[in-house]
Design a protein around this motif. Sequence first.
Motif, PDB file in Angstrom:
ATOM      1  N   VAL A  72       0.863  -1.186   0.000  1.00  0.00           N
ATOM      2  CA  VAL A  72       0.000   0.000   0.000  1.00  0.00           C
ATOM      3  C   VAL A  72       0.900   1.237   0.000  1.00  0.00           C
ATOM      4  O   VAL A  72       2.067   1.166   0.372  1.00  0.00           O
ATOM      5  CB  VAL A  72      -0.967   0.048   1.209  1.00  0.00           C
ATOM      6  CG1 VAL A  72      -1.912  -1.128   1.207  1.00  0.00           C
ATOM      7  CG2 VAL A  72      -0.217   0.138   2.520  1.00  0.00           C
ATOM      8  N   ASP A  73       0.340   2.370  -0.384  1.00  0.00           N
ATOM      9  CA  ASP A  73       1.091   3.624  -0.333  1.00  0.00           C
ATOM     10  C   ASP A  73       1.453   3.940   1.116  1.00  0.00           C
ATOM     11  O   ASP A  73       0.692   3.623   2.040  1.00  0.00           O
ATOM     12  CB  ASP A  73       0.266   4.781  -0.899  1.00  0.00           C
ATOM     13  CG  ASP A  73       0.059   4.669  -2.402  1.00  0.00           C
ATOM     14  OD1 ASP A  73       0.887   4.012  -3.073  1.00  0.00           O
ATOM     15  OD2 ASP A  73      -0.930   5.236  -2.892  1.00  0.00           O
ATOM     16  N   ASP A  74       2.585   4.590   1.323  1.00  0.00           N
ATOM     17  CA  ASP A  74       3.017   4.941   2.670  1.00  0.00           C
ATOM     18  C   ASP A  74       2.014   5.824   3.402  1.00  0.00           C
ATOM     19  O   ASP A  74       1.911   5.775   4.619  1.00  0.00           O
ATOM     20  CB  ASP A  74       4.377   5.644   2.646  1.00  0.00           C
ATOM     21  CG  ASP A  74       5.509   4.676   2.343  1.00  0.00           C
ATOM     22  OD1 ASP A  74       5.296   3.443   2.416  1.00  0.00           O
ATOM     23  OD2 ASP A  74       6.616   5.152   2.035  1.00  0.00           O
ATOM     24  N   ASP A  75       1.268   6.635   2.660  1.00  0.00           N
ATOM     25  CA  ASP A  75       0.286   7.514   3.291  1.00  0.00           C
ATOM     26  C   ASP A  75      -1.145   7.028   3.049  1.00  0.00           C
ATOM     27  O   ASP A  75      -2.084   7.815   3.050  1.00  0.00           O
ATOM     28  CB  ASP A  75       0.468   8.946   2.791  1.00  0.00           C
ATOM     29  CG  ASP A  75       0.302   9.056   1.278  1.00  0.00           C
ATOM     30  OD1 ASP A  75       0.220   8.010   0.593  1.00  0.00           O
ATOM     31  OD2 ASP A  75       0.264  10.193   0.778  1.00  0.00           O
ATOM     32  N   ALA A  76      -1.297   5.732   2.877  1.00  0.00           N
ATOM     33  CA  ALA A  76      -2.613   5.150   2.586  1.00  0.00           C
ATOM     34  C   ALA A  76      -3.622   5.515   3.674  1.00  0.00           C
ATOM     35  O   ALA A  76      -3.334   5.397   4.864  1.00  0.00           O
ATOM     36  CB  ALA A  76      -2.521   3.641   2.456  1.00  0.00           C
ATOM     37  N   ASN A  77      -4.768   5.948   3.234  1.00  0.00           N
ATOM     38  CA  ASN A  77      -5.840   6.243   4.175  1.00  0.00           C
ATOM     39  C   ASN A  77      -6.795   5.067   4.290  1.00  0.00           C
ATOM     40  O   ASN A  77      -7.352   4.827   5.345  1.00  0.00           O
ATOM     41  CB  ASN A  77      -6.607   7.499   3.741  1.00  0.00           C
ATOM     42  CG  ASN A  77      -7.622   7.919   4.784  1.00  0.00           C
ATOM     43  OD1 ASN A  77      -7.320   7.964   5.962  1.00  0.00           O
ATOM     44  ND2 ASN A  77      -8.834   8.204   4.345  1.00  0.00           N
ATOM     45  N   GLN A  78      -6.949   4.326   3.207  1.00  0.00           N
ATOM     46  CA  GLN A  78      -7.946   3.259   3.198  1.00  0.00           C
ATOM     47  C   GLN A  78      -7.431   2.063   2.408  1.00  0.00           C
ATOM     48  O   GLN A  78      -6.749   2.215   1.408  1.00  0.00           O
ATOM     49  CB  GLN A  78      -9.224   3.788   2.559  1.00  0.00           C
ATOM     50  CG  GLN A  78     -10.378   2.834   2.615  1.00  0.00           C
ATOM     51  CD  GLN A  78     -11.663   3.502   2.117  1.00  0.00           C
ATOM     52  OE1 GLN A  78     -11.654   4.618   1.615  1.00  0.00           O
ATOM     53  NE2 GLN A  78     -12.758   2.808   2.261  1.00  0.00           N
TER      54      GLN A  78
END
Length: 75
Positions: free
Chosen positions: A44-50
């Motif tokens: 997932v992206d490092d700043d994943a929110n969901q």
Amino acid sequence: MRLDIYRRADTDGKLSYLAVPESRNIPEEATNTDWEIETRAYEVDDDANQVSEFDLENVSGQIGEKGYAITSSQH
């Protein structure tokens, strides 16, 4: 970031998910439940929110605060 995703069955028949950074152990406060591995090294992206596939919200915030992310009891 890569996450190890665990799952458990809830009493209402739904599944809850727990995400921890890859290769870390489940934090002690979350080990009182029988978690089973769902997938390892989920990207997932490092700043994943969901992570909608696992009903996880505020993923980076939860990991930053608690060291893990867990499915909301509101699901």
